[in-house]
Design a protein around this motif. Structure first.
Motif, mmCIF file in Angstrom:
data_model
loop_
_atom_site.group_PDB
_atom_site.id
_atom_site.type_symbol
_atom_site.label_atom_id
_atom_site.label_comp_id
_atom_site.label_asym_id
_atom_site.label_seq_id
_atom_site.Cartn_x
_atom_site.Cartn_y
_atom_site.Cartn_z
ATOM 1 N N SER A 265 -4.540 39.187 13.231
ATOM 2 C CA SER A 265 -5.154 40.351 13.862
ATOM 3 C C SER A 265 -6.679 40.210 13.826
ATOM 4 N N ALA A 266 -7.356 41.108 14.537
ATOM 5 C CA ALA A 266 -8.814 41.015 14.703
ATOM 6 C C ALA A 266 -9.544 40.949 13.358
ATOM 7 N N LYS A 267 -9.168 41.831 12.442
ATOM 8 C CA LYS A 267 -9.839 41.875 11.125
ATOM 9 C C LYS A 267 -9.694 40.551 10.378
ATOM 10 N N GLN A 268 -8.529 39.952 10.471
ATOM 11 C CA GLN A 268 -8.312 38.672 9.786
ATOM 12 C C GLN A 268 -9.201 37.594 10.391
ATOM 13 N N PHE A 269 -9.338 37.668 11.706
ATOM 14 C CA PHE A 269 -10.131 36.681 12.414
ATOM 15 C C PHE A 269 -11.608 36.808 12.047
ATOM 16 N N GLN A 270 -12.031 38.023 11.666
ATOM 17 C CA GLN A 270 -13.428 38.248 11.270
ATOM 18 C C GLN A 270 -13.665 37.946 9.796
ATOM 19 N N ASP A 271 -12.597 37.732 9.065
ATOM 20 C CA ASP A 271 -12.705 37.499 7.624
ATOM 21 C C ASP A 271 -13.393 36.162 7.341
ATOM 22 N N PRO A 272 -14.567 36.189 6.677
ATOM 23 C CA PRO A 272 -15.285 34.927 6.421
ATOM 24 C C PRO A 272 -14.476 33.949 5.570
ATOM 25 N N LYS A 273 -13.456 34.464 4.859
ATOM 26 C CA LYS A 273 -12.677 33.575 4.006
ATOM 27 C C LYS A 273 -11.434 33.021 4.698
ATOM 28 N N LEU A 274 -11.297 33.284 6.009
ATOM 29 C CA LEU A 274 -10.077 32.865 6.701
ATOM 30 C C LEU A 274 -9.825 31.357 6.593
ATOM 31 N N VAL A 275 -10.832 30.564 6.908
ATOM 32 C CA VAL A 275 -10.650 29.114 6.926
ATOM 33 C C VAL A 275 -10.245 28.582 5.546
ATOM 34 N N SER A 276 -10.939 29.055 4.508
ATOM 35 C CA SER A 276 -10.599 28.561 3.168
ATOM 36 C C SER A 276 -9.215 29.056 2.745
ATOM 37 N N ALA A 277 -8.848 30.260 3.156
ATOM 38 C CA ALA A 277 -7.518 30.784 2.813
ATOM 39 C C ALA A 277 -6.432 29.932 3.461
ATOM 40 N N ILE A 278 -6.672 29.511 4.696
ATOM 41 C CA ILE A 278 -5.668 28.700 5.391
ATOM 42 C C ILE A 278 -5.567 27.315 4.744
#
Ligand code: C2E
Ligand code: MG
Ligand code: MG
Ligand code: MG
Length: 292
Positions: A127-140
């Protein structure tokens, strides 16, 4: 609605006014209560995932699955994602829920891959909020490490509107994800405002034609023309095209005739639990191959 309530309140006097005021607030009260339950749902283990098969039309083989979040509320029973995802977005809870989905989806897909010896791709909705999360890449990156799922087995689904919100930022983020080896798909294509030529700017692997078009390809010439155009143009810019919400044989026929790459929908299978899915792959090998 509120105007009608006020009008009727004036007509009928004070008591009615209170009655309608309560009525008017009942929706937000319900939302408030639901948001409160949503906060506890993760801890209470009320979420689970189902997976819907995606079929390659060249050979009828199952090539992927899409993870669909489910909420089994302790009092209210099953609640539809369309009712609670927006709420999870508004409250910010989507970040922790999304993390859970990502981890579970990768873990269960890895389980299915091991158990069935079939290298299925798993798609996860962002979702949009997840996509804006600066930690998304490291979480993946961390999730892939922890679960053992190969990066190329993970596909992230985002909508056009998420991309268009901040084009440069989206480009940067998608490039980073792409470098990791993760696949990217545009969900519900055709319902937003982006054009296909614009999508060329992004490292997208697949576009998913929204089910509202698919369900009318056999009855509404306009929708059929749009679906056709999306398939042709998608191919021109080097993307695979997936049709979602395929329910009828006529729809499948149309998609085959127009060279669509992959399909997903109740015609083939509803979303299933990982257990149901692996049982069917093992006990009914023909389940992996649809004979249209
Ligand atoms: P979506 O990603 O476009 O998912 C497709 C929806 O269509 C799913 O509904 C699926 O069950 C349903 N569907 C599949 N085949 C058919 C069909 O043949 N006919 C019809 N009429 N419907 C079909 P669901 O599971 O209720 O999910 C609704 C939406 O909620 C999803 O749309 C997605 O945007 C969102 N969602 C679901 N799970 C997650 C999640 O884990 N994270 C996020 N952020 N959003 C999610
Ligand atoms: Mg989706
Ligand atoms: Mg969709
Ligand atoms: Mg139809």
């Amino acid at each position: 609605n509120a105007d009608t309530a006020m009008y009727m309140a004036k007509e009928n006097g004070r008591n009615t006014f209170f009655f309608y005021a309560a009525e008017m607030n009942s929706q937000s009260l319900e939302q408030l209560l639901l948001a409160n339950d949503l906060r506890k749902a993760l801890k209470q283990n009320e979420f689970y995932l189902k997976f819907q098969p995606q079929i390659d039309l060249r050979n009828g083989g199952m090539v992927g699955i899409e993870a669909m979040l489910r909420w089994n509320h302790s009092d209210l029973g099953e609640i539809q994602p369309n009712r609670f995802i927006p709420l999870a977005e508004e409250t910010g809870l989507i970040l922790s829920i999304g993390r859970w989905v990502l981890h579970q989806a990768c873990k269960q897909a890895y389980f299915i891959q091991q158990k069935c010896g079939k290298k299925l791709r798993v798609a996860v909705n962002l979702s949009a909020k997840q996509f804006q999360d600066p930690k998304l890449v490291s979480a993946i990156r961390q999730t892939l490490q922890e679960t053992g799922l190969p990066a190329e087995s993970l596909e992230l689904e985002i909508t056009e509107s998420i991309l268009m919100e901040n084009v440069e930022k989206a480009q940067h983020l998608l490039n980073k994800l792409k470098q990791m080896g993760v696949r990217l798909a545009i969900d519900d294509f055709g319902t937003g405002y982006s054009s296909l030529s614009y999508l060329r700017e992004f490292p997208i692997d697949r576009i998913k034609v929204d089910k509202s078009f698919i369900q009318k390809v056999d009855t509404h010439p306009d929708d059929a023309a749009i679906a056709k155009a999306i398939i042709v143009m998608g191919h021109i810019i080097g993307m695979k095209v997936v049709a979602e919400g395929v329910e009828q044989k006529e729809e499948l026929k149309f998609l085959q005739q127009n060279d669509c790459d992959e399909v997903q929908g109740f015609y083939f299978s509803p979303p299933l639990t990982a257990e149901e899915l692996s049982q069917r792959i093992l006990n009914q090998p023909e389940f992996c191959f649809f004979q249209p």
